[in-house]
Design a protein around this motif. Structure first.
Motif, PDB file in Angstrom:
ATOM      1  N   PHE A  96       0.801  -1.219   0.000  1.00  9.99           N
ATOM      2  CA  PHE A  96       0.000   0.000   0.000  1.00  9.99           C
ATOM      3  C   PHE A  96       0.843   1.282   0.000  1.00  9.99           C
ATOM      4  O   PHE A  96       0.259   2.363  -0.085  1.00  9.99           O
ATOM      5  CB  PHE A  96      -0.923   0.043   1.228  1.00  9.99           C
ATOM      6  N   GLY A  97       2.146   1.162   0.117  1.00  5.42           N
ATOM      7  CA  GLY A  97       2.943   2.380   0.219  1.00  5.42           C
ATOM      8  C   GLY A  97       4.106   2.439  -0.744  1.00  5.42           C
ATOM      9  O   GLY A  97       5.129   3.069  -0.458  1.00  5.42           O
ATOM     10  N   THR A 126     -20.032 -10.562   2.147  1.00  4.27           N
ATOM     11  CA  THR A 126     -19.288 -10.173   0.946  1.00  4.27           C
ATOM     12  C   THR A 126     -18.129  -9.276   1.365  1.00  4.27           C
ATOM     13  O   THR A 126     -18.307  -8.342   2.144  1.00  4.27           O
ATOM     14  CB  THR A 126     -20.197  -9.413  -0.032  1.00  4.27           C
ATOM     15  N   VAL A 127     -16.947  -9.584   0.859  1.00  7.05           N
ATOM     16  CA  VAL A 127     -15.745  -8.828   1.198  1.00  7.05           C
ATOM     17  C   VAL A 127     -15.127  -8.297  -0.096  1.00  7.05           C
ATOM     18  O   VAL A 127     -14.829  -9.067  -1.015  1.00  7.05           O
ATOM     19  CB  VAL A 127     -14.715  -9.697   1.952  1.00  7.05           C
ATOM     20  N   GLN A 128     -14.949  -6.991  -0.150  1.00  7.92           N
ATOM     21  CA  GLN A 128     -14.308  -6.356  -1.297  1.00  7.92           C
ATOM     22  C   GLN A 128     -12.971  -5.789  -0.852  1.00  7.92           C
ATOM     23  O   GLN A 128     -12.900  -5.038   0.132  1.00  7.92           O
ATOM     24  CB  GLN A 128     -15.196  -5.246  -1.863  1.00  7.92           C
ATOM     25  N   VAL A 129     -11.916  -6.175  -1.550  1.00  6.09           N
ATOM     26  CA  VAL A 129     -10.554  -5.759  -1.206  1.00  6.09           C
ATOM     27  C   VAL A 129     -10.009  -4.916  -2.354  1.00  6.09           C
ATOM     28  O   VAL A 129     -10.070  -5.331  -3.516  1.00  6.09           O
ATOM     29  CB  VAL A 129      -9.635  -6.974  -0.958  1.00  6.09           C
ATOM     30  N   ARG A 130      -9.449  -3.759  -2.018  1.00  7.66           N
ATOM     31  CA  ARG A 130      -8.861  -2.873  -3.022  1.00  7.66           C
ATOM     32  C   ARG A 130      -7.388  -2.692  -2.728  1.00  7.66           C
ATOM     33  O   ARG A 130      -7.004  -2.270  -1.633  1.00  7.66           O
ATOM     34  CB  ARG A 130      -9.562  -1.518  -3.032  1.00  7.66           C
ATOM     35  N   ASP A 187      -2.103  -8.477  -5.564  1.00  7.80           N
ATOM     36  CA  ASP A 187      -2.193  -8.148  -4.139  1.00  7.80           C
ATOM     37  C   ASP A 187      -3.641  -8.223  -3.648  1.00  7.80           C
ATOM     38  O   ASP A 187      -3.907  -8.710  -2.529  1.00  7.80           O
ATOM     39  CB  ASP A 187      -1.633  -6.748  -3.888  1.00  7.80           C
ATOM     40  N   SER A 188      -4.564  -7.785  -4.458  1.00  5.66           N
ATOM     41  CA  SER A 188      -5.974  -7.856  -4.066  1.00  5.66           C
ATOM     42  C   SER A 188      -6.408  -9.302  -3.860  1.00  5.66           C
ATOM     43  O   SER A 188      -7.071  -9.644  -2.866  1.00  5.66           O
ATOM     44  CB  SER A 188      -6.855  -7.202  -5.122  1.00  5.66           C
ATOM     45  N   GLN A 189      -6.047 -10.162  -4.782  1.00  2.00           N
ATOM     46  CA  GLN A 189      -6.440 -11.562  -4.669  1.00  2.00           C
ATOM     47  C   GLN A 189      -5.770 -12.236  -3.460  1.00  2.00           C
ATOM     48  O   GLN A 189      -6.418 -12.979  -2.719  1.00  2.00           O
ATOM     49  CB  GLN A 189      -6.099 -12.311  -5.950  1.00  2.00           C
ATOM     50  N   LYS A 190      -4.478 -11.971  -3.268  1.00  2.00           N
ATOM     51  CA  LYS A 190      -3.769 -12.589  -2.141  1.00  2.00           C
ATOM     52  C   LYS A 190      -4.357 -12.138  -0.799  1.00  2.00           C
ATOM     53  O   LYS A 190      -4.538 -12.946   0.117  1.00  2.00           O
ATOM     54  CB  LYS A 190      -2.286 -12.246  -2.219  1.00  2.00           C
ATOM     55  N   PRO A 192     -12.127 -15.785  -4.005  1.00  3.31           N
ATOM     56  CA  PRO A 192     -11.474 -14.556  -4.476  1.00  3.31           C
ATOM     57  C   PRO A 192     -10.913 -14.741  -5.883  1.00  3.31           C
ATOM     58  O   PRO A 192     -10.205 -15.711  -6.154  1.00  3.31           O
ATOM     59  CB  PRO A 192     -10.364 -14.335  -3.450  1.00  3.31           C
ATOM     60  N   SER A 193     -11.238 -13.834  -6.742  1.00  3.99           N
ATOM     61  CA  SER A 193     -10.825 -13.938  -8.139  1.00  3.99           C
ATOM     62  C   SER A 193      -9.788 -12.869  -8.471  1.00  3.99           C
ATOM     63  O   SER A 193      -9.690 -11.845  -7.792  1.00  3.99           O
ATOM     64  CB  SER A 193     -12.043 -13.798  -9.069  1.00  3.99           C
ATOM     65  N   LEU A 194      -9.041 -13.139  -9.518  1.00  2.00           N
ATOM     66  CA  LEU A 194      -8.012 -12.202  -9.975  1.00  2.00           C
ATOM     67  C   LEU A 194      -8.645 -11.166 -10.899  1.00  2.00           C
ATOM     68  O   LEU A 194      -9.221 -11.515 -11.938  1.00  2.00           O
ATOM     69  CB  LEU A 194      -6.903 -12.941 -10.724  1.00  2.00           C
TER      70      LEU A 194
END
Length: 317
Positions: free
Chosen positions: A41-42, A81-85, A91-94, A277-279
């Motif tokens: 993230f940085g 439902t979980v949304q990752v950004r 990185d989102s999928q992992k 989780p999908s790519l």
């Protein structure tokens, strides 16, 4: 979230636990041990306004995490439902896969604790019921030794039969005495002998009755007074009732323990991911056209406001 034979409200509570766990610092600390958040993230390729500071505190990291991760529990469907950004699809999928793995570990741990607590509580209840039954059996043994009898009811039945026979003999002696008094004088040796037999028989009847009830003990005289069988029967009946209750409680506790063990052998609550989780194939953020349009409209509005303000100032100057 699935739970065998559970109400919808309980499933909802468990699902909210998962949602709160995903937002918690505990999960963030575990993920930071697996991933370098300063790179995820940085990184330097990330714009300055969106990146995570290199020296950010744990509280700032959790705050930043909650902006990048959006867990949501849908009450109508009962699903989470979980949304990752993140700044790269990988990185989102992992991160999403790690969130799923840690959430499943949490649910398994909560389920294991619930099963262990149920078995532990049932085992303790069996121990208490067993101790209660053991104490009742010990009290019965002490009572038999103290009262000197095994079954006072059987003895009472024999005593009643003996009293009945004695009363029959007493009635016969009284009848003989009545006949003798009609033909003999009161000072006759035969009458006196029969009267002696009647008095002796009356004393035996009173003594036999005193062994059965308190009423008989009162009629027997102080020299023949003893503890009646009715008192023994009352004491034995009380312990017998206590023993029945203890045995029923012990059987019920054993059944509860068996049921708890049966439930512990199967997973009562578990988490199932029906959408893995999908790519991502296309980046959803940033929305460049939308951001440019918003910036242009905002700048245009500021420019118009400044123009109007300047002209207004000039007109009043």
């Amino acid at each position: 979230m699935f739970q065998g034979m559970a109400s919808a409200s309980q499933i909802g509570l468990d699902s909210y636990v998962v949602v709160q766990y995903i937002r918690s610092r505990e999960l963030v600390d575990k993920l930071r041990a697996e991933y370098d958040f300063s790179k995820v993230f940085g990184g330097t390729e990330t714009d300055w306004f969106s990146r995570l500071g290199q020296d950010a505190s744990s509280e700032k990291v959790v705050e930043y995490w909650n902006k990048r991760v959006d867990p949501f529990f849908d009450l109508t469907t009962g699903s989470v439902t979980v949304q990752v950004r993140a700044f790269s699809p990988q990185d989102s999928q992992k991160l999403a896969q790690s969130i799923l793995a840690h959430s499943e570990t949490l649910v398994n741990e909560l389920s294991r604790r619930s099963r262990d607590d149920a078995v532990r509580g049932a085992t303790q209840e069996v121990s208490r019921a067993e101790e209660r039954l053991r104490n009742v059996l010990a009290d019965q043994r002490v009572l038999r030794d103290t009262r000197g009898t095994i079954n006072p009811e059987k003895e009472a039945e024999g005593g009643l039969m003996a009293v009945s026979k004695l009363r029959e003999q007493l009635a016969k002696f009284n009848a003989d005495l009545a006949v003798q008094k009609e033909y003999m004088g009161a000072d006759s040796p035969t009458v006196r002998a029969t009267e002696s037999k009647v008095r002796a028989m009356q004393a035996q009847v009173a003594l036999a009755e005193s062994r059965l009830t308190n009423k008989g003990a009162a009629n027997a005289g102080p020299e023949d007074a003893s503890r009646p069988l009715s008192a023994d029967i009352g004491a034995f009946d009380a312990l017998a009732a206590e023993r029945r209750f203890a045995e029923e409680n012990y059987k019920a506790s054993l059944a509860s323990l068996e049921k708890a063990r049966e439930q512990a052998n199967r997973q009562m609550t578990y988490l199932a991911a029906f959408v893995s989780p999908s790519l991502p194939q296309e980046a959803l953020y940033p929305k460049r056209f939308q951001d440019i349009l918003i910036t242009f409209v905002a700048a245009l509005g500021v420019w118009i406001f400044l123009i109007i303000a300047i002209r207004s100032i000039k007109e009043h100057a």
